[in-house]
Design a protein around this motif. Structure first.
Motif, PDB file in Angstrom:
ATOM      1  N   GLY A 160     -26.152  -7.890   1.338  1.00 15.58           N
ATOM      2  CA  GLY A 160     -26.765  -8.419   0.130  1.00 15.58           C
ATOM      3  C   GLY A 160     -27.676  -9.616   0.256  1.00 15.58           C
ATOM      4  O   GLY A 160     -28.405  -9.920  -0.663  1.00 15.58           O
ATOM      5  N   ASP A 161     -27.692 -10.325   1.371  1.00 18.80           N
ATOM      6  CA  ASP A 161     -28.513 -11.523   1.514  1.00 18.80           C
ATOM      7  C   ASP A 161     -29.986 -11.224   1.746  1.00 18.80           C
ATOM      8  O   ASP A 161     -30.819 -12.116   1.624  1.00 18.80           O
ATOM      9  CB  ASP A 161     -28.010 -12.374   2.685  1.00 18.80           C
ATOM     10  CG  ASP A 161     -26.595 -12.874   2.480  1.00 18.80           C
ATOM     11  OD1 ASP A 161     -26.141 -12.899   1.325  1.00 18.80           O
ATOM     12  OD2 ASP A 161     -25.953 -13.237   3.482  1.00 18.80           O
ATOM     13  N   ILE A 162     -30.319 -10.024   2.091  1.00 21.16           N
ATOM     14  CA  ILE A 162     -31.688  -9.673   2.464  1.00 21.16           C
ATOM     15  C   ILE A 162     -32.648  -9.900   1.300  1.00 21.16           C
ATOM     16  O   ILE A 162     -33.754 -10.402   1.496  1.00 21.16           O
ATOM     17  CB  ILE A 162     -31.765  -8.222   2.973  1.00 21.16           C
ATOM     18  CG1 ILE A 162     -30.913  -8.087   4.237  1.00 21.16           C
ATOM     19  CG2 ILE A 162     -33.196  -7.803   3.250  1.00 21.16           C
ATOM     20  CD1 ILE A 162     -30.718  -6.673   4.720  1.00 21.16           C
ATOM     21  N   VAL A 163     -32.248  -9.574   0.091  1.00 23.02           N
ATOM     22  CA  VAL A 163     -33.115  -9.721  -1.080  1.00 23.02           C
ATOM     23  C   VAL A 163     -33.524 -11.177  -1.268  1.00 23.02           C
ATOM     24  O   VAL A 163     -34.669 -11.467  -1.613  1.00 23.02           O
ATOM     25  CB  VAL A 163     -32.423  -9.182  -2.350  1.00 23.02           C
ATOM     26  CG1 VAL A 163     -33.246  -9.450  -3.593  1.00 23.02           C
ATOM     27  CG2 VAL A 163     -32.162  -7.696  -2.206  1.00 23.02           C
ATOM     28  N   GLU A 164     -32.614 -12.087  -1.007  1.00 19.88           N
ATOM     29  CA  GLU A 164     -32.892 -13.514  -1.173  1.00 19.88           C
ATOM     30  C   GLU A 164     -33.905 -14.023  -0.158  1.00 19.88           C
ATOM     31  O   GLU A 164     -34.530 -15.062  -0.373  1.00 19.88           O
ATOM     32  CB  GLU A 164     -31.591 -14.307  -1.069  1.00 19.88           C
ATOM     33  CG  GLU A 164     -30.619 -13.960  -2.178  1.00 19.88           C
ATOM     34  CD  GLU A 164     -29.206 -14.452  -1.901  1.00 19.88           C
ATOM     35  OE1 GLU A 164     -29.006 -15.196  -0.928  1.00 19.88           O
ATOM     36  OE2 GLU A 164     -28.311 -14.066  -2.672  1.00 19.88           O
ATOM     37  N   GLU A 165     -34.093 -13.310   0.937  1.00 20.16           N
ATOM     38  CA  GLU A 165     -35.005 -13.722   2.005  1.00 20.16           C
ATOM     39  C   GLU A 165     -36.442 -13.244   1.788  1.00 20.16           C
ATOM     40  O   GLU A 165     -37.350 -13.713   2.465  1.00 20.16           O
ATOM     41  CB  GLU A 165     -34.520 -13.169   3.348  1.00 20.16           C
ATOM     42  CG  GLU A 165     -33.139 -13.599   3.745  1.00 20.16           C
ATOM     43  CD  GLU A 165     -33.114 -14.984   4.360  1.00 20.16           C
ATOM     44  OE1 GLU A 165     -34.146 -15.426   4.888  1.00 20.16           O
ATOM     45  OE2 GLU A 165     -32.048 -15.619   4.300  1.00 20.16           O
ATOM     46  N   LEU A 166     -36.638 -12.313   0.859  1.00 19.47           N
ATOM     47  CA  LEU A 166     -37.947 -11.694   0.678  1.00 19.47           C
ATOM     48  C   LEU A 166     -38.465 -11.880  -0.748  1.00 19.47           C
ATOM     49  O   LEU A 166     -37.671 -11.951  -1.686  1.00 19.47           O
ATOM     50  CB  LEU A 166     -37.848 -10.191   0.983  1.00 19.47           C
ATOM     51  CG  LEU A 166     -37.410  -9.826   2.397  1.00 19.47           C
ATOM     52  CD1 LEU A 166     -37.087  -8.346   2.483  1.00 19.47           C
ATOM     53  CD2 LEU A 166     -38.496 -10.189   3.399  1.00 19.47           C
ATOM     54  N   VAL A 207     -40.826  -4.632   8.468  1.00 17.62           N
ATOM     55  CA  VAL A 207     -40.842  -5.470   9.668  1.00 17.62           C
ATOM     56  C   VAL A 207     -40.075  -6.763   9.391  1.00 17.62           C
ATOM     57  O   VAL A 207     -39.272  -7.214  10.216  1.00 17.62           O
ATOM     58  CB  VAL A 207     -42.296  -5.768  10.122  1.00 17.62           C
ATOM     59  CG1 VAL A 207     -42.319  -6.788  11.244  1.00 17.62           C
ATOM     60  CG2 VAL A 207     -42.996  -4.475  10.551  1.00 17.62           C
ATOM     61  N   ALA A 208     -40.291  -7.349   8.221  1.00 19.91           N
ATOM     62  CA  ALA A 208     -39.585  -8.580   7.852  1.00 19.91           C
ATOM     63  C   ALA A 208     -38.078  -8.344   7.775  1.00 19.91           C
ATOM     64  O   ALA A 208     -37.289  -9.181   8.233  1.00 19.91           O
ATOM     65  CB  ALA A 208     -40.112  -9.110   6.520  1.00 19.91           C
ATOM     66  N   ILE A 209     -37.668  -7.216   7.215  1.00 19.75           N
ATOM     67  CA  ILE A 209     -36.241  -6.887   7.137  1.00 19.75           C
ATOM     68  C   ILE A 209     -35.656  -6.772   8.539  1.00 19.75           C
ATOM     69  O   ILE A 209     -34.581  -7.309   8.818  1.00 19.75           O
ATOM     70  CB  ILE A 209     -36.020  -5.586   6.331  1.00 19.75           C
ATOM     71  CG1 ILE A 209     -36.320  -5.834   4.853  1.00 19.75           C
ATOM     72  CG2 ILE A 209     -34.595  -5.059   6.524  1.00 19.75           C
ATOM     73  CD1 ILE A 209     -36.410  -4.562   4.018  1.00 19.75           C
ATOM     74  N   LEU A 210     -36.363  -6.102   9.426  1.00 15.72           N
ATOM     75  CA  LEU A 210     -35.887  -5.967  10.802  1.00 15.72           C
ATOM     76  C   LEU A 210     -35.783  -7.331  11.478  1.00 15.72           C
ATOM     77  O   LEU A 210     -34.807  -7.608  12.178  1.00 15.72           O
ATOM     78  CB  LEU A 210     -36.805  -5.045  11.598  1.00 15.72           C
ATOM     79  CG  LEU A 210     -36.707  -3.564  11.232  1.00 15.72           C
ATOM     80  CD1 LEU A 210     -37.833  -2.782  11.893  1.00 15.72           C
ATOM     81  CD2 LEU A 210     -35.356  -2.990  11.609  1.00 15.72           C
ATOM     82  N   GLN A 252     -34.921  -6.333  -5.931  1.00 14.39           N
ATOM     83  CA  GLN A 252     -33.778  -5.639  -5.322  1.00 14.39           C
ATOM     84  C   GLN A 252     -34.105  -4.171  -5.080  1.00 14.39           C
ATOM     85  O   GLN A 252     -33.814  -3.631  -4.011  1.00 14.39           O
ATOM     86  CB  GLN A 252     -32.554  -5.767  -6.230  1.00 14.39           C
ATOM     87  CG  GLN A 252     -31.379  -4.898  -5.812  1.00 14.39           C
ATOM     88  CD  GLN A 252     -30.758  -5.347  -4.502  1.00 14.39           C
ATOM     89  OE1 GLN A 252     -30.420  -6.500  -4.355  1.00 14.39           O
ATOM     90  NE2 GLN A 252     -30.632  -4.443  -3.555  1.00 14.39           N
ATOM     91  N   SER A 253     -34.725  -3.526  -6.064  1.00 13.54           N
ATOM     92  CA  SER A 253     -35.006  -2.094  -5.920  1.00 13.54           C
ATOM     93  C   SER A 253     -36.027  -1.828  -4.816  1.00 13.54           C
ATOM     94  O   SER A 253     -35.907  -0.843  -4.079  1.00 13.54           O
ATOM     95  CB  SER A 253     -35.495  -1.509  -7.246  1.00 13.54           C
ATOM     96  OG  SER A 253     -36.694  -2.128  -7.661  1.00 13.54           O
ATOM     97  N   THR A 254     -37.000  -2.709  -4.660  1.00 15.17           N
ATOM     98  CA  THR A 254     -37.997  -2.542  -3.600  1.00 15.17           C
ATOM     99  C   THR A 254     -37.362  -2.732  -2.232  1.00 15.17           C
ATOM    100  O   THR A 254     -37.601  -1.949  -1.306  1.00 15.17           O
ATOM    101  CB  THR A 254     -39.164  -3.525  -3.796  1.00 15.17           C
ATOM    102  OG1 THR A 254     -39.749  -3.284  -5.083  1.00 15.17           O
ATOM    103  CG2 THR A 254     -40.229  -3.354  -2.720  1.00 15.17           C
ATOM    104  N   VAL A 255     -36.542  -3.762  -2.094  1.00 12.51           N
ATOM    105  CA  VAL A 255     -35.847  -3.996  -0.825  1.00 12.51           C
ATOM    106  C   VAL A 255     -34.940  -2.810  -0.506  1.00 12.51           C
ATOM    107  O   VAL A 255     -34.892  -2.343   0.636  1.00 12.51           O
ATOM    108  CB  VAL A 255     -35.051  -5.327  -0.861  1.00 12.51           C
ATOM    109  CG1 VAL A 255     -34.170  -5.461   0.377  1.00 12.51           C
ATOM    110  CG2 VAL A 255     -35.998  -6.508  -0.975  1.00 12.51           C
TER     111      VAL A 255
END
Length: 110
Positions: free
Chosen positions: A44-50, A29-32, A54-57
Motif C-alpha cells: 500500500g505505500d506505493i501510491v504515496e510515493e507517486l 519504471v518508478a514503481i520498479l 490509487q486506480s492508476t497505480v
C-alpha cells in the motif's frame, strides 16, 4: 490491423518484448525503482510515493505483474508487491544479450 503472428518469433523475443512493454511507461519504471530500493514486499505505500491516483497505480502494478516482473501476495485487505527475483534475472539476461550483440559499425552505417 493484422494478426501479430507471434508463432514466427522465438520464445526469448516474445518474453523480451513483454518485459520491454512493461518497462515502457515512466510510472512503471518508478514503481520498479521503489520496489528495488526497498528490497522487500510493499503493502500500500506505493501510491504515496507517486503523483498518481490509487486506480492508476493499481493498473500499472497489474501490468508489471502480468509481465512477471513483480509478484503480489494478498495480506488481509492489502496486496503486497515485490520484485520477482527469477523473472528479474531473466529480464536482465535477455536485455544484456540484445545490447551485447551490437557491434560498432564504424562510419559506414546510416
Amino acid at each position: 490491423m493484422g494478426t501479430t503472428k507471434t508463432e514466427a518469433f522465438t520464445e526469448a523475443d516474445l518474453t523480451l518484448a513483454t518485459y520491454a512493454k512493461a518497462l515502457a511507461h515512466p510510472a512503471r519504471v518508478a514503481i520498479l525503482r521503489i520496489l528495488l530500493e526497498r528490497n522487500s514486499c510493499i503493502c500500500g505505500d506505493i501510491v504515496e510515493e507517486l503523483p498518481l491516483s490509487q486506480s492508476t497505480v493499481s493498473q500499472h502494478l497489474k501490468e508489471l505483474k502480468e509481465a512477471g516482473l513483480i509478484k503480489g501476495d494478498i495480506d488481509g485487505k492489502k496486496v503486497c508487491y515485490c520484485i520477482d527475483a527469477e523473472a528479474w534475472k531473466h529480464a536482465q539476461l535477455l536485455m544484456q544479450q540484445i545490447f551485447a550483440s551490437y557491434t560498432l559499425c564504424g562510419t559506414s552505417c546510416c
